[in-house]
Design a protein around this motif. Structure first.
Motif, PDB file in Angstrom:
ATOM      1  N   GLN A 173      91.558 -26.465  -0.032  1.00 58.94           N
ATOM      2  CA  GLN A 173      90.688 -27.637   0.082  1.00 58.94           C
ATOM      3  C   GLN A 173      89.255 -27.336  -0.346  1.00 58.94           C
ATOM      4  O   GLN A 173      88.411 -28.235  -0.377  1.00 58.94           O
ATOM      5  CB  GLN A 173      90.705 -28.152   1.516  1.00 58.94           C
ATOM      6  N   GLY A 174      88.972 -26.077  -0.667  1.00 56.95           N
ATOM      7  CA  GLY A 174      87.649 -25.719  -1.167  1.00 56.95           C
ATOM      8  C   GLY A 174      86.755 -25.025  -0.165  1.00 56.95           C
ATOM      9  O   GLY A 174      85.601 -24.702  -0.486  1.00 56.95           O
ATOM     10  N   PHE A 175      87.253 -24.752   1.036  1.00 54.24           N
ATOM     11  CA  PHE A 175      86.441 -24.081   2.035  1.00 54.24           C
ATOM     12  C   PHE A 175      86.523 -22.566   1.870  1.00 54.24           C
ATOM     13  O   PHE A 175      87.502 -22.034   1.347  1.00 54.24           O
ATOM     14  CB  PHE A 175      86.896 -24.479   3.442  1.00 54.24           C
ATOM     15  N   GLY A 196      81.655 -34.454   2.434  1.00 55.85           N
ATOM     16  CA  GLY A 196      81.267 -33.647   1.280  1.00 55.85           C
ATOM     17  C   GLY A 196      80.528 -32.383   1.647  1.00 55.85           C
ATOM     18  O   GLY A 196      79.739 -31.869   0.847  1.00 55.85           O
ATOM     19  N   ALA A 205      87.868 -29.556   9.308  1.00 57.81           N
ATOM     20  CA  ALA A 205      87.983 -29.624   7.849  1.00 57.81           C
ATOM     21  C   ALA A 205      88.100 -31.051   7.332  1.00 57.81           C
ATOM     22  O   ALA A 205      87.423 -31.407   6.351  1.00 57.81           O
ATOM     23  CB  ALA A 205      89.164 -28.781   7.371  1.00 57.81           C
ATOM     24  N   PRO A 206      88.927 -31.911   7.928  1.00 59.01           N
ATOM     25  CA  PRO A 206      88.981 -33.292   7.432  1.00 59.01           C
ATOM     26  C   PRO A 206      87.627 -34.003   7.493  1.00 59.01           C
ATOM     27  O   PRO A 206      87.279 -34.762   6.568  1.00 59.01           O
ATOM     28  CB  PRO A 206      90.004 -33.954   8.363  1.00 59.01           C
ATOM     29  N   LYS A 226      85.339 -32.596   4.737  1.00 56.38           N
ATOM     30  CA  LYS A 226      85.756 -33.130   3.433  1.00 56.38           C
ATOM     31  C   LYS A 226      85.271 -34.560   3.262  1.00 56.38           C
ATOM     32  O   LYS A 226      84.794 -34.942   2.186  1.00 56.38           O
ATOM     33  CB  LYS A 226      87.279 -33.070   3.303  1.00 56.38           C
ATOM     34  N   GLU A 227      85.389 -35.354   4.304  1.00 61.82           N
ATOM     35  CA  GLU A 227      84.937 -36.748   4.243  1.00 61.82           C
ATOM     36  C   GLU A 227      83.453 -36.838   3.927  1.00 61.82           C
ATOM     37  O   GLU A 227      83.015 -37.708   3.171  1.00 61.82           O
ATOM     38  CB  GLU A 227      85.239 -37.430   5.574  1.00 61.82           C
TER      39      GLU A 227
END
Length: 261
Positions: free
Chosen positions: A77-79, A45, A38-39, A42-43
């Protein structure tokens, strides 16, 4: 005044499918979903779907599997959080009622933690039969993801799978490739290159790394190389639920349904 056809309206609102449209999915709730995957997504996009089951050792081994609190954070986080059933039982060995009970259990757990009821599904071990397709249809799922078979040989250690063609494949039988020890970088390149002319590449990852299931393991360095390639080559990287922006999930007449061989 002529009434608008809802199906026509849905089709008219769809976005054109861009070349290099990639769907990222992650099965089983491995700890790396939260700690590493996930990180990085996110990085970059990128979107992604995490398919959660309370089967395997999810309830007993929190060194290897995420907690429900961590799953809620992934959602925040939007997932997308998708349904992978309560027990990770092969769906083609269950009655419709048994499968629905397993599915509803995950729905209830999501509600307990403030996570929306899942809209997409992943078949445990890709197994499915006529009753499982019927159950998911009744439940109202938008899309359901399988693995590589029967179009490609079912490799235990990962391998290429069919490219999803919305004009051919039923939305509850969306095929994917499965990265693992046998999956090579050139296989990823092939998938990206085949995602064109209305076709979409769907990738099924497990742990990064898969600590309990080494036959579907993807080392972090290898995963990052894959993600770097998607980023550097201008891919559009989405979750399964985002397919609805490009594909009408209600358009099912005449679409191909395959069962696990």
């Amino acid at each position: 005044m002529q009434k608008e056809n809802p199906e026509s309206s849905t089709r008219d609102s769809l976005k054109p499918i861009p070349d290099k449209l990639i769907v990222l999915t992650f099965d089983d709730g491995n700890k790396s979903d939260y700690n590493y995957v996930a990180p990085l997504l996110k990085e970059y996009g990128f979107g992604g779907t995490f398919y959660i089951t309370e089967g395997l050792n999810f309830l007993n081994n929190k060194d290897y599997y995420v907690t429900w609190e961590e799953i809620r954070e992934l959602h925040e986080q939007g997932f997308e959080i998708g349904n992978h059933t309560r027990h990770h039982t092969h769906a083609n060995s269950q009655s419709k009622e048994e499968l629905l009970a397993d599915v509803i259990h995950i729905d209830k757990r999501c509600k307990e933690y403030g996570i929306p009821v899942p809209e997409t599904f992943a078949y445990p071990a890709s197994c499915r039969g006529p009753e499982s397709i019927e159950a998911l249809s009744e439940k109202g799922y938008l899309f359901a993801r399988i693995g590589v078979a029967p179009d490609f040989p079912h490799y235990r250690d990962g391998g290429r799978g069919p490219i999803y063609d919305p004009d051919v494949h039923h939305p509850l039988v969306v095929p994917s490739s499965i990265p693992g020890p046998n999956y090579k970088f050139e296989d990823l390149v092939w998938a990206v290159e085949e995602a064109k002319d209305g076709k979409i590449a769907v990738l099924t990852f497990h742990g990064v790394p898969a600590l309990e299931h080494p036959w579907v393991d993807t080392p972090p360095a290898k995963f990052k190389r894959y993600m770097d390639y998607l980023r550097d080559n201008g891919c559009t990287v989405i979750a399964m639920r985002d397919l609805e922006k490009y594909v009408d999930p209600t358009d099912r007449v005449g679409k191909r349904i395959t069962y696990f061989p």
